[in-house]
Design an enzyme around this catalytic site. Structure first.
Site, short mmCIF file in Angstrom:
data_model
loop_
_atom_site.label_atom_id
_atom_site.label_comp_id
_atom_site.label_asym_id
_atom_site.label_seq_id
_atom_site.Cartn_x
_atom_site.Cartn_y
_atom_site.Cartn_z
N LYS A 488 0.61 -1.21 -0.19
CA LYS A 488 -0.21 -0.43 0.82
C LYS A 488 1.01 1.60 0.29
O LYS A 488 2.18 1.17 0.65
CB LYS A 488 -0.92 0.33 1.48
CG LYS A 488 -1.35 1.03 1.21
CD LYS A 488 -2.57 1.52 2.66
CE LYS A 488 -3.14 2.70 2.70
NZ LYS A 488 -4.08 3.02 4.02
N GLU A 533 -8.10 12.60 11.87
CA GLU A 533 -7.77 11.02 12.40
C GLU A 533 -6.50 11.48 13.84
O GLU A 533 -5.20 12.49 13.80
CB GLU A 533 -6.40 10.91 11.27
CG GLU A 533 -6.31 9.11 11.33
CD GLU A 533 -5.31 8.59 10.22
OE1 GLU A 533 -5.68 8.98 9.20
OE2 GLU A 533 -5.34 7.78 10.71
N GLU A 577 -7.19 -1.92 2.06
CA GLU A 577 -6.62 -0.54 2.64
C GLU A 577 -7.31 -0.58 3.94
O GLU A 577 -5.85 0.48 4.64
CB GLU A 577 -7.39 0.32 1.90
CG GLU A 577 -6.19 1.86 1.63
CD GLU A 577 -7.21 3.18 0.57
OE1 GLU A 577 -7.93 2.82 0.21
OE2 GLU A 577 -7.07 3.86 1.35
N GLU A 712 -11.40 11.49 -4.50
CA GLU A 712 -11.13 11.97 -2.93
C GLU A 712 -10.48 12.59 -2.46
O GLU A 712 -10.99 13.48 -1.16
CB GLU A 712 -11.04 10.42 -2.23
CG GLU A 712 -10.84 9.83 -1.20
CD GLU A 712 -10.38 8.20 -1.03
OE1 GLU A 712 -10.66 7.37 -1.71
OE2 GLU A 712 -9.25 8.23 0.22
C1 LIG Z 1 -3.75 10.99 3.78
C2 LIG Z 1 -5.13 11.81 4.00
O1 LIG Z 1 -6.39 10.83 4.62
C3 LIG Z 1 -6.32 9.41 4.61
C4 LIG Z 1 -6.14 8.65 3.88
C5 LIG Z 1 -7.40 7.84 3.96
C6 LIG Z 1 -7.91 6.81 2.90
O2 LIG Z 1 -6.79 6.28 2.11
O3 LIG Z 1 -9.30 6.44 2.81
C7 LIG Z 1 -8.11 8.14 4.93
C8 LIG Z 1 -7.76 8.73 5.97
C9 LIG Z 1 -6.31 9.33 6.51
O4 LIG Z 1 -5.76 8.56 7.01
C10 LIG Z 1 -5.91 12.95 3.60
O5 LIG Z 1 -6.79 12.85 4.30
O6 LIG Z 1 -5.04 13.86 2.92
#
Ligand SMILES: C=C(O[C@@H]1C=C(C(=O)O)C=C[C@H]1O)C(=O)O
Length: 730
Positions: A488, A533, A577, A712
């Site tokens: 990942k 987080e 993931e 996203e």
């Molecule tokens: C990397 C980020 O978020 C991270 C990545 C995520 C994902 O891949 O789903 C979710 C929450 C965070 O741990 C970000 O907000 O920039």
């Protein structure tokens, strides 16, 4: 009072001046650390000393009202960014948090440990009772533990109980003819007014975790037994008469911060960094440390990196004794008003009545660090600050002084990691802002509430990685995932916004907090955002973390969002993931704590939902929140799996320095308690306050689609985008 320490353990010692009121201390290449805190992270010893530069800057007392009252204006999406415009209202959050409660303080205890003090010539002044000979090493002890000469005098000066309001903390001092001489001894005097002694007062805190040294011990093995005091120790009541007799073997210290780093004044002899101290000695100079192996004396907690050079003696001033109550003022006002007082350091979270915030104004001290040891370095820097100050329990259960921290994501980042000890600390809770002097020698006036700035236009454009560039990077990552060991990798992109006037950070914070009440809204050194987080929340031995990974959009239509949540909860790709992120946190935390974890569940934020796993643990050794954050960083939520490979792949594919994005950001207090989020949904204010660089990323695993990943990241820009460009703005 001065205090001093002589250390003769193979290794050597840094020197530095930390003088009250001095503007700049300078650059220190050594590490000041104390034994407890180094000892907490078992198996981590070598890392302590392998870092790079460590700058220590102590700033004066005055509150610095840095003006940054520009205006936010409309944000105009640039050439290719197309963040969603009108968005439906978000859902409120589900998380509750509490600010860490403070471990108990014990009244009036000083510690004397055998094997450290010579028997003769001891002098005890003022409020400290003379140390009885019974527990001291014999006068004819040679320099068996490489710490001191047998004929040194020890003076206790001004070691006294505090008056009301502050819990005092001291190290012992040795002065001869006004010159610091070496003394391998630490006394800790802790006194508090009853009102300030926390409810959980239960154990004597003044137990110096030093391995006692037998008479014949040549010191060769010093430092290998963290957390152990193997022979009797004696606690001497720092207030007066009462003496606590032999406690026997003591395995750990309830609060590692209550031990001082000692100071060194001497010169280095030989290539093992052995120090010999003498009156009138020129400043110590340490050219190298034994055979390339990082060495430091864990027993008294002074470290030095390999190859470090120390040109000047280390002097830590006497911790002041403060009798005045620390509260500067109490103001009943909404959090938004508190945020508008100057441009505070901020940590805020919680919805409505549960909301609470820590705020800071001015700078009592600022520590910066780079490199792989930045967490340890900053933690050590704060320890040096604590060594010269006193503590006070303030409302909300935090123990002043409190420091605010933002750290870089990458070990090799050009961006400094920073720990700031504000002059004034504000605890906002239940509509009341309580302001205290963050340390007894800090002061300043609370800045007035300023009017919101006028709107200013912002120009928003792609950063280093364009949308198409990001898609290509994701595609390349998917190819890498198909071959080799990479499982990942988290890829991010950046956006740049520029305003013609300095950004109104207070307005930004207010909107972030209002729109994302369940997230952690922060501002430290221009790093501003609202992260969902939690990387590490430490309260005593208890630590909790929440790994987030696996994401889906939130529309605001509850029925639709329920369907999306169900789909997310059963998505194999998202669970895979997520599993990497949860496992990385649980595994890293397991190196320092007994760990429990929840099953993955969905949490909903206003614009996005995530799979979340709660991970909690009990630390085996005391550790500060910053130290624990350093252990957990970088989690696979923001880096990938395996960690080192993912870090190098993301650096290559992203092609930009993440700065503090995805690095730990948060606060810690004098007891080590604190909270560190991962800096997400955030931006770094740049260019004299007129520019801000925004970041967002997502986890890439086998099966990830570049366009979906791009979308996203757009969702993850929304909290900042909306705060910069609110719909209620003209
Ligand atoms: C990397 C980020 O978020 C991270 C990545 C995520 C994902 O891949 O789903 C979710 C929450 C965070 O741990 C970000 O907000 O920039």
């Amino acid at each position: 009072m001065g205090f001093g320490g002589h250390v003769g353990h193979a290794g050597g010692f840094p020197g530095e001046h930390l003088l009250p009121g001095q503007a700049v201390v300078g650059e220190v290449e050594g590490v000041l650390q104390h034994a407890d805190r180094l000892g907490r992270l078992g198996g981590d010893d070598g890392r302590i000393l392998q870092g790079e530069r460590f700058d220590v800057v102590v700033v004066g007392d005055l509150v610095d009202y840095t003006p940054a009252f520009g205006v936010l204006g409309g944000v105009f999406p640039g050439q290719e960014e197309n963040l969603p415009g009108p968005l439906v209202a978000g859902l409120t959050g589900q998380q509750r948090r509490t600010i860490a409660c403070v471990e108990a303080a014990h009244v009036g205890v000083g510690l004397h440990e055998p094997g450290v003090l010579p028997r003769r010539d001891r002098q005890v002044a003022h409020h400290v009772e003379r140390v009885p000979a019974a527990r001291c090493p014999a006068a004819d002890h040679a320099d068996h533990d490489l710490w001191h000469r047998p004929d040194q005098a020890l003076h206790f000066e001004d070691v006294q109980a505090s008056g009301t309001g502050w819990v005092d903390l001291f190290a012992s001092g040795g002065r001869i003819g006004g010159r610091v001489r070496t003394v391998g001894f630490v006394a800790v005097a802790v006194a508090a007014a009853d009102a300030l002694v926390a409810a959980r007062t239960e154990r004597p805190p003044a137990i110096f975790r030093r391995r006692a040294v037998a008479g014949e011990d040549d010191g060769a093995d010093i430092g290998g037994h963290p957390g152990m005091v193997e022979s009797p120790v004696e606690l001497i009541d720092g207030v007066g008469a009462e003496r606590v007799a032999d406690l026997g073997a003591i395995e750990r210290h309830p609060d590692g911060r209550q031990v001082m780093p000692l100071l060194v004044h001497g010169t280095v002899v030989g290539d093992v960094g052995e120090i010999e101290a003498f009156d009138g000695a020129p400043p110590g100079r340490i050219k190298r440390v034994a055979h390339g192996r990082p060495a430091y004396d864990r027993t008294i907690g002074i470290g030095l990196r390999p190859g470090a050079t120390v040109d000047f003696p280390l002097v830590i001033p006497t911790p002041p004794t403060v009798s005045a109550a620390p509260v500067v003022c109490t103001v009943a006002e909404p959090l938004e008003d508190s945020l508008r007082r100057g441009v505070p350091l901020v940590w805020a979270t919680g919805a409505d009545a549960e909301r609470r915030a820590l705020l800071g104004w001015g700078e009592a001290a600022r520590f910066t660090a780079h490199g792989a040891q930045r967490f340890t370095d900053l933690d050590a820097g704060f320890t040096t600050f604590l060594a010269r100050t006193s503590r006070a329990v303030v409302s909300g259960g935090v123990t002043a002084p409190v420091a605010f921290v933002t750290t870089s994501f990458a070990d090799d980042s050009a961006t400094a990691s920073v720990l700031i000890v504000p002059a004034l600390l504000g605890v906002w809770q239940d509509g009341v802002l309580t302001v205290v002097a963050n340390a007894p020698d800090t002061s300043g006036a609370l800045p007035p509430v300023s009017a919101p700035a006028e709107f200013e236009e912002l120009d928003l454009r792609p950063g280093t990685l364009t949308r198409e560039g990001f898609r290509c990077a994701v595609a390349a990552a998917v190819q890498r995932l198909a071959v080799g060991d990479l499982e990942k990798v988290v890829l991010a992109r950046d956006l740049e916004a520029t305003a013609s006037r300095p950004l109104d950070v207070s307005a930004l914070l207010t909107r972030l907090q209002r729109a994302n009440p369940q997230s952690y809204t922060f501002h430290v050194d221009g790093m501003v955002g609202s992260s969902p987080e939690m990387l590490a929340a430490v309260d005593g031995r208890h630590v909790r973390s929440q790994a987030l990974a696996g994401s889906a959009p939130v529309s605001g239509d509850l029925t639709l969002d329920d369907v999306t949540a169900t789909r997310l909860a059963s998505s194999g790709k998202d669970h895979a993931e997520h599993a990497y992120a949860a496992a990385s946190v649980a595994e890293k935390l397991a190196t320092v704590a007994a760990v429990r974890r929840s099953d993955p569940h969905v949490i909903r934020l206003p614009r996005i939902m995530h799979l979340a796993t709660d991970i909690t643990g009990e630390l085996r050794e005391p550790a500060s929140a910053l130290a624990v954050a350093g252990v957990l960083h970088p989690s696979a939520a923001v880096c990938g799996t395996p960690t080192a490979l993912a870090a190098s792949v993301l650096a290559e594919l992203e092609g930009f320095d993440r700065g503090r994005y995805a690095g730990p950001v948060g606060w810690l207090d004098a007891s080590g308690a604190g909270e560190f989020a991962i800096a997400l949904r955030c931006g770094q204010v740049e260019q004299h306050g007129t520019g801000i660089r925004l970041y967002a990323g997502g986890g890439i695993v086998a099966g990830s689609d570049p366009s979906e990943e791009l979308a996203e990241t757009a969702r993850k820009f929304l909290p900042m985008y909306e705060a910069l460009s609110p719909v209620d703005r003209p």
